[in-house]
Design a protein around this motif. Sequence first.
Motif, PDB file in Angstrom:
ATOM      1  N   UNK A  60       0.851  -1.186   0.000  1.00 42.90           N
ATOM      2  CA  UNK A  60       0.000   0.000   0.000  1.00 42.90           C
ATOM      3  C   UNK A  60       0.889   1.240   0.000  1.00 42.90           C
ATOM      4  N   UNK A  61       0.624   2.160  -0.916  1.00 44.96           N
ATOM      5  CA  UNK A  61       1.393   3.411  -0.991  1.00 44.96           C
ATOM      6  C   UNK A  61       0.425   4.583  -0.922  1.00 44.96           C
ATOM      7  N   UNK A  62       0.582   5.440   0.074  1.00 42.01           N
ATOM      8  CA  UNK A  62      -0.237   6.645   0.150  1.00 42.01           C
ATOM      9  C   UNK A  62       0.461   7.787  -0.592  1.00 42.01           C
ATOM     10  N   UNK A  63      -0.326   8.756  -1.022  1.00 40.16           N
ATOM     11  CA  UNK A  63       0.235   9.865  -1.794  1.00 40.16           C
ATOM     12  C   UNK A  63       0.840   9.392  -3.094  1.00 40.16           C
ATOM     13  N   UNK A  64       0.173   8.416  -3.721  1.00 40.62           N
ATOM     14  CA  UNK A  64       0.761   7.732  -4.887  1.00 40.62           C
ATOM     15  C   UNK A  64       0.547   8.463  -6.205  1.00 40.62           C
ATOM     16  N   UNK A  65      -0.245   9.512  -6.209  1.00 41.92           N
ATOM     17  CA  UNK A  65      -0.601  10.132  -7.489  1.00 41.92           C
ATOM     18  C   UNK A  65       0.446  11.110  -8.003  1.00 41.92           C
ATOM     19  N   UNK A  66       1.441  11.456  -7.186  1.00 41.84           N
ATOM     20  CA  UNK A  66       2.440  12.419  -7.646  1.00 41.84           C
ATOM     21  C   UNK A  66       3.733  12.259  -6.850  1.00 41.84           C
ATOM     22  N   UNK A  67       4.772  12.955  -7.321  1.00 39.17           N
ATOM     23  CA  UNK A  67       6.029  13.038  -6.583  1.00 39.17           C
ATOM     24  C   UNK A  67       6.672  11.703  -6.270  1.00 39.17           C
ATOM     25  N   UNK A  68       7.224  11.608  -5.067  1.00 39.77           N
ATOM     26  CA  UNK A  68       7.921  10.393  -4.653  1.00 39.77           C
ATOM     27  C   UNK A  68       6.984   9.196  -4.604  1.00 39.77           C
ATOM     28  N   UNK A  69       5.733   9.402  -4.212  1.00 39.66           N
ATOM     29  CA  UNK A  69       4.780   8.298  -4.157  1.00 39.66           C
ATOM     30  C   UNK A  69       4.575   7.657  -5.512  1.00 39.66           C
TER      31      UNK A  69
END
Length: 307
Positions: free
Chosen positions: A38-47
């Motif tokens: 599970x990865x949060x903040x996955x829509x941009x940047x480091x995620x």
Amino acid sequence: MILSSHRRSLSRRGAMELFGSLLQRFRQRVYIQDAVVVITGASSGLGKECARVFHAAGARLILCGRDQARLQELVQELKEIADGKRKTYSPSTVTFDLSDTETVSSAAEEILKRHGHVDILINNAGISYRGMVLTTHVDVHKEVMGINYFGPIALTQAILPSMVQRRSGHIAVISSIQGKIAIPFRSAYAASKHASQAFFDCLRAEVEQYGVLVSVISPGYIRTNLSLNAVTGDGSRYGVLDKNTAEGQDPQKVAEAVLRAVGCKKEDVLLAGLLPTLAVYIRTLCPHLFFKLMASRARKEQRPKQD
């Protein structure tokens, strides 16, 4: 004779280092392949970069964020990537606002329904801040803490019982070097990262007996839109790609380092250059010097604004 013996010694050492590196890569690959990540903040940047590298490593991804459209674009991108060397899976998504802790428990239930369990939770979502303590409203501190601290711990606590029950799981948090040192005009951000460091250090000790691992990964500046989207003292958007961020680390390289850290089950990792890493040691061994350096930095950064 001595020279020949020395060469053989170097050759054996090189062979052992190569073997150790290959063994480490094999263990990392086995650990990540087929794991539910599970990865949060996955829509941009480091995620987003983490999603790419963990997908390529064969993880079964559950991508989380607030923007469903952007998450779906990433899912489509990852579906189209296949090198044939490793089995990959089509990611799924769960959309929710991490800052709304009341919705986190229902989001966690949805996450757990996807595959029945979570092997690795990567708490990556976050927000940055730029401002003076003197002119920052307390609501801004609450906003930053809500996203960077209370959101991740709410999600962690919602997922954790299932890991304890299975006696297996890995929780990782993308912190910051500012979780170990504090620099001027970052009070809300540094405070949230210090709090995260403390929480996950406590968690690591408490869940070790259940076979649950905890990793705190602390990068320096990364070349993303984090500063553009930062909040200021009055709650408005900062909107500036500052120099340190623009010259920061390549987010893909950082994501690969996150993959290695998680795959090798490292507990606490600094991903920063020489000077920031040195600052951590100065803060510990010679705090007075560190405070003087930070005061000098504060004066220097304020000076142009006063001209």
